[in-house]
Design an enzyme around this catalytic site. Structure first.
Site, PDB file in Angstrom:
ATOM      1  N   HIS A  54       0.830  -1.212   0.000  1.00 54.05           N
ATOM      2  CA  HIS A  54       0.000   0.000   0.000  1.00 54.05           C
ATOM      3  C   HIS A  54       0.863   1.261   0.000  1.00 54.05           C
ATOM      4  O   HIS A  54       1.843   1.345   0.745  1.00 54.05           O
ATOM      5  CB  HIS A  54      -0.919   0.005   1.224  1.00 54.05           C
ATOM      6  CG  HIS A  54      -2.109   0.885   1.061  1.00 54.05           C
ATOM      7  ND1 HIS A  54      -2.030   2.263   1.076  1.00 54.05           N
ATOM      8  CD2 HIS A  54      -3.424   0.597   0.862  1.00 54.05           C
ATOM      9  CE1 HIS A  54      -3.234   2.777   0.900  1.00 54.05           C
ATOM     10  NE2 HIS A  54      -4.093   1.788   0.768  1.00 54.05           N
ATOM     11  N   GLY A 103       3.271  22.926   9.955  1.00 50.01           N
ATOM     12  CA  GLY A 103       4.615  22.432  10.175  1.00 50.01           C
ATOM     13  C   GLY A 103       5.612  22.930   9.150  1.00 50.01           C
ATOM     14  O   GLY A 103       5.269  23.591   8.170  1.00 50.01           O
ATOM     15  N   HIS A 147       9.333  14.360   8.959  1.00 49.30           N
ATOM     16  CA  HIS A 147       9.923  13.752  10.156  1.00 49.30           C
ATOM     17  C   HIS A 147      10.853  12.631   9.670  1.00 49.30           C
ATOM     18  O   HIS A 147      10.487  11.858   8.784  1.00 49.30           O
ATOM     19  CB  HIS A 147       8.811  13.199  11.038  1.00 49.30           C
ATOM     20  CG  HIS A 147       9.270  12.675  12.359  1.00 49.30           C
ATOM     21  ND1 HIS A 147       9.910  11.469  12.487  1.00 49.30           N
ATOM     22  CD2 HIS A 147       9.185  13.194  13.623  1.00 49.30           C
ATOM     23  CE1 HIS A 147      10.181  11.250  13.761  1.00 49.30           C
ATOM     24  NE2 HIS A 147       9.760  12.285  14.469  1.00 49.30           N
ATOM     25  N   PRO A 148      12.057  12.507  10.219  1.00 50.04           N
ATOM     26  CA  PRO A 148      13.039  11.544   9.681  1.00 50.04           C
ATOM     27  C   PRO A 148      12.531  10.119   9.567  1.00 50.04           C
ATOM     28  O   PRO A 148      12.892   9.399   8.630  1.00 50.04           O
ATOM     29  CB  PRO A 148      14.197  11.638  10.681  1.00 50.04           C
ATOM     30  CG  PRO A 148      14.036  12.930  11.372  1.00 50.04           C
ATOM     31  CD  PRO A 148      12.585  13.259  11.366  1.00 50.04           C
ATOM     32  N   THR A 149      11.703   9.688  10.511  1.00 52.30           N
ATOM     33  CA  THR A 149      11.210   8.304  10.478  1.00 52.30           C
ATOM     34  C   THR A 149       9.697   8.207  10.362  1.00 52.30           C
ATOM     35  O   THR A 149       9.179   7.188   9.899  1.00 52.30           O
ATOM     36  CB  THR A 149      11.648   7.545  11.743  1.00 52.30           C
ATOM     37  OG1 THR A 149      11.179   8.258  12.902  1.00 52.30           O
ATOM     38  CG2 THR A 149      13.166   7.416  11.793  1.00 52.30           C
ATOM     39  N   ALA A 150       8.969   9.242  10.787  1.00 55.33           N
ATOM     40  CA  ALA A 150       7.496   9.203  10.776  1.00 55.33           C
ATOM     41  C   ALA A 150       6.894   9.887   9.562  1.00 55.33           C
ATOM     42  O   ALA A 150       5.680   9.848   9.371  1.00 55.33           O
ATOM     43  CB  ALA A 150       6.946   9.833  12.056  1.00 55.33           C
ATOM     44  N   GLY A 151       7.706  10.534   8.733  1.00 56.99           N
ATOM     45  CA  GLY A 151       7.221  11.108   7.493  1.00 56.99           C
ATOM     46  C   GLY A 151       6.294  12.285   7.681  1.00 56.99           C
ATOM     47  O   GLY A 151       6.563  13.206   8.453  1.00 56.99           O
TER      48      GLY A 151
END
Length: 507
Positions: free
Chosen positions: A86, A168, A173-177
């Site tokens: 997905h 924002g 976000h580096p890992t949370a996008g």
């Protein structure tokens, strides 16, 4: 009690980019547990590597629940390590709010903006608004926002102005996008499996069925390989206008072109009961089908006092009598504004009935698309107007409280003006909807059964009465305002302009 304040009930269906680790999903769900919020469903799919959580709750509580869910997902999900069928752009990928009771889509738009701002400030995750909350036409469709997925957006967000988030900083976000938040009507996530592993067949069918490439209105689709089978994965964004049975038959016909057949289908999350009732009516070809023919529906209506045991047409006055008696009571609410909303709701109901009884009949098959569109629009208008009955009474109560509070304030005009704006907006919305119904009735006359002409005449008369009564309430409230700011004067000017246009239409 019609004058009673309607409780706020909102559905929220956050999609998280985790469908394989149950412990992570458990932790996300646990973070969203708050008083006034209830878990209705949770779906995990390992192939898609995605979970869909269905929550329902009070307006304020469910906003905080969604925010906390995003925070927990940001802690646990690393998109740089994430793979799945997905598309995704965020650990918390998409968060839609859906009005259920006592709230409108506009209310859910306001909720989306609040939640989006909080996500950005608390977790440094950029947020995009979509569907009804979109700030530009290009962002109404989720596919446009999510194009390129996490990796593409990460590389493009700072350099491309079109990628600037609504909340924002322009960096993921580096890992949370990044996360998408919005407001919409009920959506059905519907997947059909084929008796083949050739995913290209599913992709070709998805291209044929989705609206963006010339297919069915209110259908989005893509093809995937799931559990060794080709899957046509779809979102039905307005099942009343494009029902689920029509989608199934379309996919079945397209599959036959490639020598394939559907083997099964699945619902991801929940499905409105009406959608299944429509499918049952269509496949069983039941004449003059009505949802009150279903045992559980009839029982619920009788137990709630909305219907007498004889069913539709038997003792109908029992349902409307309490409202009429409240109108007659020597109290300020419910009053003319609530009565206007009720009249418009009845107008929508009558027009809906005529369109529904003409659709599917041989003599009117050429008008089926027109009738289906009208049925969907009238159903939505009817629900909004039913809510306006109570909303008008409550807005009057708020005005009375404002006058009381103003007596204790040094400058009470802003307090009163704010309450009067709400009290003006409710009947103005009723007037706009009544005008829309009157217009639709005129368009239905030549494409529906002439033996039901009296029902459309009654519908038009009710819409006219609602329009006149609602605008009278607008005049009273707007005339009581004492503008002290440019914004308040602008509200008055815009309202008077729209009211004048509606009055001209009424004449």
């Amino acid at each position: 009690m019609y004058s009673q304040v309607v409780p706020t009930l909102v559905e929220c269906v956050p999609n998280f980019s985790e469908g394989r680790d149950k412990s992570k999903v458990d932790a996300i769900v646990e973070a969203m547990k708050l008083p006034g919020v209830y878990l209705l469903d949770r779906e995990m799919d390992a192939d898609h590597n995605r979970c869909v959580i269905t929550l329902i709750g009070e307006r304020e509580a469910i906003q905080e629940a969604a925010i906390r869910g995003v925070g927990k997902a940001a802690e646990l999900i690393d998109l740089t390590q994430h793979q799945g069928a997905h598309p995704r752009m965020g650990a918390a990928d998409v968060i839609p709010f859906i009005p259920i009771e006592g709230v409108t889509v506009e209310d859910c738009v306001a909720m989306s903006k609040h939640v989006g701002a909080q996500i950005a400030s608390r977790f440094n995750i950029p947020v995009y608004l979509y569907e009804a909350a979109a700030t530009s036409p290009e962002r109404q469709n989720l596919e446009n926002i999510r194009r390129g997925q996490f990796e593409g957006i990460r590389d493009d967000i700072a350099a491309n102005p079109a990628r600037k988030p609504d909340f924002g900083e322009p960096r993921v976000h580096p890992t949370a996008g990044a996360t998408v938040v919005g407001a919409r009507k009920s959506l059905i996530a519907y997947n059909i499996f084929l008796n083949t592993a050739d995913v290209n067949i599913a992709k070709k069918i998805a291209k044929a069925v989705r609206f963006s490439s010339g297919g069915l209105r209110f259908v989005k689709g893509a093809g995937f390989l799931v559990r060794g089978q080709a899957q046509v994965s779809m979102n039905l964004t307005d099942f009343e206008q494009t029902p689920i049975h029509r989608v199934f038959e379309f996919v079945k016909r397209e599959a036959a072109r490639y020598g394939a057949v559907p083997t099964s289908s699945e619902i991801v999350g929940l499905i409105p009961k009406l959608a299944l009732e429509q499918a049952a009516e269509w496949f069983l070809q039941v004449e003059n089908f009505d949802s009150s023919l279903i045992l559980e529906n009839r029982l619920a209506a009788v137990m709630s006092g909305k219907m007498t045991p004889g069913g539709p047409g038997a003792g109908l006055s029992a349902g409307v009598a309490p409202f009429i008696e409240q109108l007659a009571a020597p109290t300020a609410t419910p009053g003319g504004g609530s009565a206007a909303a009720a009249a418009a709701a009845m107008a929508a109901g009558l027009a809906h009935m005529v369109a529904a009884m003409s659709r599917g009949k041989k003599a009117y098959l050429q008008y089926e698309a027109h009738l289906s569109q009208a049925i969907g629009q009238l159903a939505q208008l009817r629900e909004e107007l039913k809510q306006a009955i109570d909303a008008d009474a409550e807005s009057y109560n708020v005005v009375m409280k404002a006058y009381k509070a103003a007596r204790e304030a040094s400058d009470g005009d802003p307090i009163i003006n704010a309450a009067l704006q709400t009290a003006t907006t409710v009947p103005l919305g009723v007037a706009e909807r009544a005008a829309a119904i009157a217009h639709m009735v005129e368009r239905l006359k030549p494409v529906t059964n002439p033996n039901m002409a009296s029902d459309l005449i009654t519908s038009a008369a009710l819409a006219q009465a609602a329009l006149t009564g609602a605008l009278a309430n607008v005049d009273i409230n707007i005339g009581s305002m004492k503008p002290g700011t440019a914004e308040e004067q602008d509200f008055i000017d815009r309202t008077l302009e729209l009211s004048a246009a509606l009055k001209a239409q009424a004449r």
